[in-house]
Scaffold this active site. Structure first.
Site, short mmCIF file in Angstrom:
data_model
loop_
_atom_site.label_atom_id
_atom_site.label_comp_id
_atom_site.label_asym_id
_atom_site.label_seq_id
_atom_site.Cartn_x
_atom_site.Cartn_y
_atom_site.Cartn_z
CD GLU A 111 -2.95 -1.28 2.37
OE1 GLU A 111 -3.87 -1.08 2.21
OE2 GLU A 111 -2.39 -1.52 3.52
CD GLU A 131 -3.51 -6.06 4.08
OE1 GLU A 131 -2.69 -4.90 3.96
OE2 GLU A 131 -3.52 -7.00 3.16
#
Length: 261
Positions: A111, A131
């Site tokens: 990210e 995640e």
């Protein structure tokens, strides 16, 4: 500055190296420090381009520090100015950032790279958003930025199964700009940074502003919008000293001297 971040200024280029044991993972404290660095970069008129990389040759960043999580740091903790890793939520940064991805970029590390304007990666780099396997979601931009690059089927596989994507595949999909050897990574990132420095700073700022504000608009609407006078940088660049300097330098067969005004 902390032991986790090493800063080097090369003229108008700022190099930031994330250096934390155990995969360059980022806890809230480090994220705060990174946010301060990126905000200082934003506000320093002498700096034009930033390069963010990781120490070593294995990990760019494994993202959120799961050891800190195990010790009680919550997924919705305050990660400081700029959001996680200091860059993922700075939406008004009008200077370019290059992610020099030297290895694994997982979770928040991916990210962070996606929040940059350019990604140059080593041929051993790998990207993933695992995640969901940890009971959380990639909400520091991964689930928002990746769908703007990849087709839905590929995004779904990456965010729901944690599938890894290698450097060459990332290049084919347009996630990264360049794939080079580990030994050439930083030189290549610096070369790109210098190319950006050679462009007029106001023009770069105007381009980023236009991308940011019109990316979801139909083309005709975007035309009207950028000419409406509401933007900060686009109107000023048209009447700037740099807009005179560029053609003049071309006519005189010399390099332009940008003043940023």
């Amino acid at each position: 500055m902390s032991e986790s971040l090493h800063l080097t200024r090369n003229g108008s280029i700022l190099e930031i190296t994330l250096d934390r044991p155990k995969a360059n993972a980022i806890d809230a404290k480090t994220s705060f420090e990174m946010g301060e660095v990126f905000l200082n970069f934003r506000d320093d008129p002498q700096l034009r381009v930033a390069i963010i990389t990781g120490a070593g040759e294995k990990f760019f960043s494994a993202g959120w520090d799961l050891k800190a999580a195990a010790e009680g740091e919550a997924p919705d903790a305050d990660f400081g100015p700029g959001g996680f890793a200091g860059l993922t939520e700075i939406f008004n940064l009008d200077k370019p950032v290059i992610a020099a991805v030297n290895g694994y970029a997982f979770g928040g590390g991916f990210e962070l790279a996606l929040a940059a304007d350019f990604i140059v990666c080593a041929d051993n780099a790998s990207f993933a958003l695992p995640e969901a396997k940890l009971g959380i979601v990639p909400d520091s931009g991964g689930v928002l930025r990746l769908p703007k690059i990849l087709p839905p089927a590929i995004v779904n596989e990456m965010v729901m199964t944690g599938r890894r994507m290698g450097a060459e595949e990332a290049l084919r999909w347009g996630i990264v700009n360049r794939v080079v050897s580990q030994a050439e990574l930083m030189d290549n990132a610096r070369e790109l940074a210098q190319q950006l420095v050679n462009s007029a700073p106001l023009a770069i700022a105007a381009l980023k502003e236009i991308y940011r504000t019109t990316s979801e608009m139909p083309v005709e609407e975007a035309y009207r919008y950028i000419r409406s006078g509401v933007l900060k940088h686009y109107p000023s660049v048209l009447h700037s000293e740099d807009a005179i300097e560029g053609p003049l330098a071309f006519a005189e067969k010399r390099d332009p001297v940008w003043k940023g005004r």
